[in-house]
Design a protein around this motif. Sequence first.
Motif, short mmCIF file in Angstrom:
data_model
loop_
_atom_site.label_atom_id
_atom_site.label_comp_id
_atom_site.label_asym_id
_atom_site.label_seq_id
_atom_site.Cartn_x
_atom_site.Cartn_y
_atom_site.Cartn_z
N THR A 10 -19.60 5.06 11.61
CA THR A 10 -18.99 6.46 11.91
C THR A 10 -17.64 6.18 12.50
OG1 THR A 10 -21.25 7.15 12.21
CG2 THR A 10 -19.54 8.60 13.13
N ARG A 11 -17.44 5.23 13.43
CA ARG A 11 -16.19 5.32 14.22
C ARG A 11 -15.05 4.84 13.01
NH1 ARG A 11 -13.35 1.14 17.16
NH2 ARG A 11 -12.20 2.11 18.70
N GLN A 12 -15.37 3.87 12.23
CA GLN A 12 -14.57 3.30 11.20
C GLN A 12 -14.26 4.55 10.28
OE1 GLN A 12 -16.76 0.15 9.71
NE2 GLN A 12 -15.27 -1.45 10.70
N ARG A 13 -14.96 5.26 9.94
CA ARG A 13 -14.87 6.49 9.19
C ARG A 13 -13.79 7.57 9.68
NH1 ARG A 13 -17.12 8.59 4.80
NH2 ARG A 13 -17.23 10.92 4.35
N ARG A 14 -14.05 7.97 11.12
CA ARG A 14 -13.14 8.79 11.74
C ARG A 14 -11.73 8.05 11.72
NH1 ARG A 14 -17.32 9.73 16.48
NH2 ARG A 14 -18.63 11.21 15.52
N LEU A 15 -11.68 7.01 12.01
CA LEU A 15 -10.37 6.13 12.04
C LEU A 15 -9.74 6.47 10.74
CD1 LEU A 15 -10.91 3.14 14.28
CD2 LEU A 15 -9.46 5.44 14.86
N ALA A 16 -10.20 5.95 9.91
CA ALA A 16 -10.10 6.13 8.21
C ALA A 16 -9.36 7.48 8.04
CB ALA A 16 -11.00 5.65 7.16
N TRP A 17 -10.22 8.59 8.50
CA TRP A 17 -9.83 9.87 8.34
C TRP A 17 -8.45 10.15 9.08
CZ3 TRP A 17 -10.02 13.18 4.56
CH2 TRP A 17 -11.46 13.46 4.01
N LEU A 18 -8.44 9.70 10.33
CA LEU A 18 -7.20 9.70 10.86
C LEU A 18 -5.79 9.05 10.41
CD1 LEU A 18 -5.76 10.84 13.37
CD2 LEU A 18 -6.49 8.62 14.67
N GLY A 19 -6.20 7.84 9.92
CA GLY A 19 -5.12 7.11 9.33
C GLY A 19 -4.51 7.85 7.94
N PHE A 20 -5.45 8.37 7.20
CA PHE A 20 -5.29 9.16 6.04
C PHE A 20 -4.41 10.22 6.44
CE2 PHE A 20 -6.31 12.51 3.12
CZ PHE A 20 -5.65 12.09 2.03
N LEU A 21 -4.90 11.13 7.26
CA LEU A 21 -3.97 12.09 7.85
C LEU A 21 -2.70 11.72 8.39
CD1 LEU A 21 -6.82 14.40 9.36
CD2 LEU A 21 -5.67 14.80 7.15
N LEU A 22 -2.63 10.79 9.19
CA LEU A 22 -1.34 10.39 9.58
C LEU A 22 -0.33 9.92 8.37
CD1 LEU A 22 -2.20 8.71 13.03
CD2 LEU A 22 -1.17 10.90 12.54
N ALA A 23 -0.78 9.17 7.38
CA ALA A 23 -0.02 8.67 6.58
C ALA A 23 0.32 9.65 5.63
CB ALA A 23 -0.63 7.56 5.74
N ALA A 24 -0.27 10.61 5.33
CA ALA A 24 -0.20 11.80 4.35
C ALA A 24 0.68 12.81 4.86
CB ALA A 24 -1.48 12.28 3.92
N LEU A 25 0.58 12.77 6.24
CA LEU A 25 1.69 13.67 6.96
C LEU A 25 2.99 13.09 7.01
CD1 LEU A 25 -0.65 15.70 9.31
CD2 LEU A 25 0.31 16.53 7.45
N GLN A 26 3.07 11.73 6.93
CA GLN A 26 4.55 11.28 7.47
C GLN A 26 5.21 10.83 6.10
OE1 GLN A 26 5.09 7.67 6.97
NE2 GLN A 26 7.03 7.72 8.05
N ALA A 27 4.49 10.90 5.04
CA ALA A 27 5.12 10.84 3.67
C ALA A 27 6.31 11.92 3.33
CB ALA A 27 4.21 10.37 2.44
N PRO A 28 5.87 13.08 3.45
CA PRO A 28 7.01 14.06 3.06
C PRO A 28 7.86 14.14 4.23
CG PRO A 28 4.84 15.09 3.72
CD PRO A 28 4.67 13.59 3.73
N VAL A 29 7.48 13.81 5.60
CA VAL A 29 8.65 13.69 6.70
C VAL A 29 9.67 12.66 6.30
CG1 VAL A 29 8.92 13.49 9.13
CG2 VAL A 29 7.02 14.95 8.25
N ALA A 30 9.19 11.88 6.06
CA ALA A 30 10.12 10.69 5.85
C ALA A 30 10.71 10.69 4.97
CB ALA A 30 9.24 9.22 5.58
N ALA A 31 10.28 11.44 3.66
CA ALA A 31 11.14 11.78 2.34
C ALA A 31 12.18 12.56 2.63
CB ALA A 31 10.10 12.29 1.18
N ARG A 32 11.98 13.60 3.63
CA ARG A 32 13.08 14.37 4.01
C ARG A 32 14.16 13.67 4.80
NH1 ARG A 32 14.24 19.50 2.65
NH2 ARG A 32 14.59 20.96 4.46
N LEU A 33 13.93 12.90 5.55
CA LEU A 33 14.61 12.27 6.64
C LEU A 33 15.31 11.05 6.23
CD1 LEU A 33 12.69 12.72 10.02
CD2 LEU A 33 14.51 14.02 9.07
N VAL A 34 14.90 10.02 5.31
CA VAL A 34 15.34 8.86 4.98
C VAL A 34 15.80 8.88 3.62
CG1 VAL A 34 14.53 6.45 4.59
CG2 VAL A 34 13.49 7.73 6.55
N SER A 35 16.93 8.16 3.30
CA SER A 35 17.78 8.46 2.07
C SER A 35 17.29 7.60 1.06
CB SER A 35 19.11 8.11 2.13
OG SER A 35 19.12 6.77 2.68
N ASP A 36 16.35 6.31 1.51
CA ASP A 36 15.89 5.56 0.61
C ASP A 36 14.43 5.93 0.02
OD1 ASP A 36 14.34 4.90 2.59
OD2 ASP A 36 14.81 2.86 2.62
#
Length: 68
Positions: A10-36
């Motif tokens: 259960t704990r690993q599942r919660r951490l996996a969801w948190l990791g998924f959400l953070l990585a999924a939200l970070q991708a468009p922000v990084a695409a906007r801010l980073v030129s590569d």
Amino acid sequence: MHQGSGILSTRQRRLAWLGFLLAALQAPVAARLVSDESWLFSLCVALMVATVIMADDAARRRPASATD
């Protein structure tokens, strides 16, 4: 009828969801801010974590084997 146990606790599942959400939200922000194209790494990580979560869901929905 018992459900099977998943591959994640259960704990690993919660951490996996948190990791998924953070990585999924970070991708468009990084695409906007980073030129590569390094934001694609975040997208790949989010997809790999989503695959693990889906595999865990499938394992949990599979009926437990009857060993009685």
